[in-house]
Design a protein around this motif. Structure first.
Motif, PDB file in Angstrom:
ATOM      1  N   GLU A  92      -8.458   2.327 -84.325  1.00 56.13           N
ATOM      2  CA  GLU A  92      -7.083   2.827 -84.355  1.00 56.13           C
ATOM      3  C   GLU A  92      -6.767   3.589 -83.061  1.00 56.13           C
ATOM      4  OE1 GLU A  92      -4.220   5.043 -87.539  1.00 56.13           O
ATOM      5  OE2 GLU A  92      -6.265   5.795 -87.367  1.00 56.13           O
ATOM      6  N   ILE A  93      -7.672   4.436 -82.613  1.00 58.38           N
ATOM      7  CA  ILE A  93      -7.475   5.176 -81.359  1.00 58.38           C
ATOM      8  C   ILE A  93      -7.338   4.198 -80.202  1.00 58.38           C
ATOM      9  CG2 ILE A  93      -8.620   6.735 -79.709  1.00 58.38           C
ATOM     10  CD1 ILE A  93      -7.355   8.173 -82.151  1.00 58.38           C
ATOM     11  N   THR A  94      -8.153   3.143 -80.187  1.00 61.59           N
ATOM     12  CA  THR A  94      -8.077   2.130 -79.129  1.00 61.59           C
ATOM     13  C   THR A  94      -6.722   1.439 -79.139  1.00 61.59           C
ATOM     14  OG1 THR A  94     -10.466   1.773 -79.205  1.00 61.59           O
ATOM     15  CG2 THR A  94      -9.127   0.006 -78.243  1.00 61.59           C
ATOM     16  N   ARG A  95      -6.223   1.098 -80.317  1.00 57.27           N
ATOM     17  CA  ARG A  95      -4.913   0.432 -80.425  1.00 57.27           C
ATOM     18  C   ARG A  95      -3.803   1.337 -79.894  1.00 57.27           C
ATOM     19  NH1 ARG A  95      -1.469   0.645 -84.492  1.00 57.27           N
ATOM     20  NH2 ARG A  95      -3.016   1.364 -85.995  1.00 57.27           N
ATOM     21  N   TYR A  96      -3.829   2.616 -80.259  1.00 56.42           N
ATOM     22  CA  TYR A  96      -2.837   3.558 -79.745  1.00 56.42           C
ATOM     23  C   TYR A  96      -2.928   3.663 -78.227  1.00 56.42           C
ATOM     24  CZ  TYR A  96      -2.375   5.384 -84.571  1.00 56.42           C
ATOM     25  OH  TYR A  96      -2.175   5.548 -85.907  1.00 56.42           O
ATOM     26  N   PHE A  97      -4.132   3.794 -77.723  1.00 55.00           N
ATOM     27  CA  PHE A  97      -4.354   3.942 -76.281  1.00 55.00           C
ATOM     28  C   PHE A  97      -3.775   2.737 -75.531  1.00 55.00           C
ATOM     29  CE2 PHE A  97      -6.719   3.612 -72.346  1.00 55.00           C
ATOM     30  CZ  PHE A  97      -6.817   4.924 -71.908  1.00 55.00           C
TER      31      PHE A  97
END
Length: 140
Positions: A92-97
């Motif tokens: 999820e953090i990767t997708r936001y980034f």
């Protein structure tokens, strides 16, 4: 009594576009109230610009924004504020980034750091710098 803090970002004419981008990245509901909606165009404000706007994601992220009216001094500054997004899911953090990096500048690629298994920093296309990481429990 309960208190919450919400990051409130100031722009000059791009608040709506920024909020729409954040909605696309984080999901959730976009709310926009213009100067015309507030009957505040007599102050020199641009009628269709944002006097108050917010995105609230299903995961609980909330960010607010407005367009500083032309008669008010505005200086975005340099690194005056970072918006921190912490979560427990690296995907999820990767997708936001990646969403924030679209049209922006990666300042620190996502990678393990001394305080987090997954950390990165990106300045989005609107000049807002975001730090994203996977939170870990600290003992001490």
């Amino acid at each position: 009594m309960s208190v919450q803090t919400t990051t409130h970002l100031n722009f000059r004419g791009t608040a709506r576009a920024a909020l729409e981008h954040y909605r696309d990245v984080f999901g959730g509901q976009l709310q926009v109230f213009t100067y015309a909606d507030a009957h505040r165009t007599g102050e020199g404000a641009v009628a269709d610009e944002v006097v108050w706007g917010q995105v609230e994601s299903p995961a609980g992220l909330r960010v607010m924004a407005f367009d500083v009216p032309p008669q008010r001094a505005y200086d975005a500054g340099r690194d005056a504020v970072f918006v921190s997004v912490r979560g427990d899911d690296a995907d999820e953090i990767t997708r936001y980034f990646e969403g924030l990096a679209d049209g922006g500048v990666v300042r620190e690629a996502l990678a393990p750091s001394g305080f987090s298994p997954w950390y990165g920093m990106v300045t989005d296309r609107f000049g807002v710098t975001w730090v994203l990481d996977v939170a870990v429990a600290y003992e001490g």
